[in-house]
Design a protein around this motif. Structure first.
Motif, PDB file in Angstrom:
ATOM      1  N   ALA A  85      -9.267 102.800  61.798  1.00 42.86           N
ATOM      2  CA  ALA A  85      -9.400 101.608  61.026  1.00 42.86           C
ATOM      3  C   ALA A  85      -9.920 102.115  59.350  1.00 42.86           C
ATOM      4  N   ILE A  86      -9.625 103.163  58.885  1.00 40.42           N
ATOM      5  CA  ILE A  86     -10.341 103.823  57.675  1.00 40.42           C
ATOM      6  C   ILE A  86      -9.613 102.898  56.500  1.00 40.42           C
ATOM      7  N   GLY A  87     -10.637 102.384  55.814  1.00 39.17           N
ATOM      8  CA  GLY A  87     -10.093 101.415  54.623  1.00 39.17           C
ATOM      9  C   GLY A  87     -10.594 100.265  54.787  1.00 39.17           C
ATOM     10  N   CYS A  88     -10.620  99.878  56.147  1.00 35.17           N
ATOM     11  CA  CYS A  88     -11.015  98.331  56.415  1.00 35.17           C
ATOM     12  C   CYS A  88     -12.303  97.905  55.979  1.00 35.17           C
ATOM     13  N   GLU A  89     -12.437  96.654  55.813  1.00 40.41           N
ATOM     14  CA  GLU A  89     -13.731  96.245  55.015  1.00 40.41           C
ATOM     15  C   GLU A  89     -14.337  94.975  56.049  1.00 40.41           C
ATOM     16  N   TYR A  90     -15.628  95.007  55.897  1.00 43.46           N
ATOM     17  CA  TYR A  90     -16.223  93.913  56.838  1.00 43.46           C
ATOM     18  C   TYR A  90     -17.342  93.132  56.078  1.00 43.46           C
ATOM     19  N   THR A  91     -17.293  91.855  56.092  1.00 44.17           N
ATOM     20  CA  THR A  91     -18.233  91.262  55.044  1.00 44.17           C
ATOM     21  C   THR A  91     -19.325  90.481  55.916  1.00 44.17           C
TER      22      THR A  91
ATOM     23  N   LYS B 249     -17.300  99.262  54.188  1.00 49.58           N
ATOM     24  CA  LYS B 249     -15.965  99.847  54.816  1.00 49.58           C
ATOM     25  C   LYS B 249     -16.462 100.192  56.139  1.00 49.58           C
ATOM     26  N   THR B 250     -15.633 100.007  57.131  1.00 50.52           N
ATOM     27  CA  THR B 250     -15.642 100.379  58.377  1.00 50.52           C
ATOM     28  C   THR B 250     -16.180 102.173  58.369  1.00 50.52           C
ATOM     29  N   GLY B 251     -17.055 102.375  59.402  1.00 51.90           N
ATOM     30  CA  GLY B 251     -17.506 103.719  59.407  1.00 51.90           C
ATOM     31  C   GLY B 251     -18.671 104.219  58.370  1.00 51.90           C
ATOM     32  N   THR B 252     -19.192 102.946  57.712  1.00 51.94           N
ATOM     33  CA  THR B 252     -20.550 103.268  56.896  1.00 51.94           C
ATOM     34  C   THR B 252     -21.560 102.160  57.104  1.00 51.94           C
ATOM     35  N   MET B 253     -21.363 101.622  58.327  1.00 49.61           N
ATOM     36  CA  MET B 253     -22.242 100.508  58.758  1.00 49.61           C
ATOM     37  C   MET B 253     -23.305 100.782  60.016  1.00 49.61           C
ATOM     38  N   GLY B 254     -23.083 102.089  60.594  1.00 51.74           N
ATOM     39  CA  GLY B 254     -23.879 102.582  61.741  1.00 51.74           C
ATOM     40  C   GLY B 254     -24.676 103.689  61.259  1.00 51.74           C
ATOM     41  N   HIS B 255     -25.321 104.392  62.054  1.00 53.36           N
ATOM     42  CA  HIS B 255     -25.842 105.830  61.750  1.00 53.36           C
ATOM     43  C   HIS B 255     -24.981 106.771  61.508  1.00 53.36           C
ATOM     44  N   LEU B 256     -23.833 106.674  62.060  1.00 50.41           N
ATOM     45  CA  LEU B 256     -22.841 107.801  61.768  1.00 50.41           C
ATOM     46  C   LEU B 256     -21.341 107.166  62.093  1.00 50.41           C
TER      47      LEU B 256
END
Ligand SMILES: Cc1ncc(COP(=O)(O)O)c(C=O)c1O
Length: 284
Positions: free
Chosen positions: A167-173, A181-188
């Protein structure tokens, strides 16, 4: 003569995609050959910086593939054998395999049939006093419902590793209007650059993403034989590198990622539209 015609549909037409960017890709590969800096060096460093900029994340740690990204991330958390990791039961094998490889205990939970992504209710049921982490997998380009999942992880003191291979490039609001962006909301976050992925290279590749300085340093060391300084091996690590030719290809393709993702959405829209009359079939 048979009235049936066999029709082969490739998942991603990599040849056609290459021909659209041929000049840029060929020049990028040639640049690496001319430099003979085949491992690490400027291309890998520049790609990591450009991807960090794109994702708006502090650290990008390139590695050899998405499976390694998951394994290195789990190693960076310093977990021990009896620890349980919640993982969706509907995902690519690697999400659970990395847990098993380290002798940790994968706890599979069911997905939400509407999205194919991990179900919060099932996570709550699976929680035990041994649970240490959760791996939401953003499957088929669609983000998991991160706000309640993140609250669940925070409330229960769990680490969260996002499997962002698809899902790289996908966004969550979030409800406050902020977008991530997905991949930036958790610890890793972990991603794969396997050729058919949204951002694919011409071989194997992967990366770990994080905003946490300490975890970034640990992951970087683990991916490099446990070294911070050359020949000073402080912890057990592995050899997991993105090679420079792949980094050069990825630098070109990153510039086209949003367009590629838009095209994928368009194609998915066609499937949804033209399969709408098939009563037994539901598209995600
Ligand atoms: C959800 C998911 N996780 C992890 C991986 C592993 O990535 P790689 O093949 O680069 O090791 C993949 C790749 O297929 C994947 O789809």
């Amino acid at each position: 003569m048979s009235t049936h015609q066999s029709l082969s549909i490739v998942m991603v037409d990599l040849k056609k995609q290459y021909l659209q960017m041929k000049e840029e890709i060929d020049a990028a590969i040639q640049r690496v050959i001319d430099s003979t800096a085949f491992i690490n060096g400027d291309e890998v460093r520049s790609f990591a910086e450009e991807l960090a900029d794109y994702l708006k994340v502090k650290h990008v740690i390139p590695c050899a593939n998405g499976t390694d990204a998951l394994q290195i991330s789990l190693m960076a958390l310093g977990l021990s054998e009896s620890d349980e990791i919640i993982v969706p039961d509907f995902t690519y094998a690697a999400s659970a395999e990395a847990i098993g490889l380290l002798g940790l205990t994968p706890v599979p939970v069911d997905v939400d049939p509407a999205t194919f992504n991990i179900s919060l209710i099932e996570c709550e049921k699976a929680l035990s006093d041994k649970t240490k982490a959760i791996i939401p997998v953003h499957l088929f380009g669609q983000s998991c419902d991160m706000e309640p999942l993140r609250r669940f992880a925070q409330d229960n003191g769990l680490y969260m590793i996002e499997d962002n291979a698809q899902a790289i490039g996908c966004e969550y609001t979030f409800t406050d209007g902020s977008t991530h962006k997905t991949g930036t909301m958790g610890h890793l976050g972990c991603t794969s650059f396997f050729p058919s992925k949204n951002l694919g290279c011409y071989g194997d590749g992967g990366a770990i993403t994080t905003n946490n300085d300490a975890l970034a340093e640990r992951a970087r060391m683990i991916a490099n034989h446990g070294q911070r300084i050359k020949y000073k091996h402080e912890i057990i690590g592995c050899n997991s590198r993105l090679d420079s030719i792949q980094a050069a290809v990825l630098r070109v393709k990153l510039q086209h990622l949003d367009r590629f993702n838009a095209l994928r959405r368009e194609v998915a829209g066609h499937y949804t539209k033209y399969l709408a009359d098939v009563a037994w079939l539901k598209t995600p």
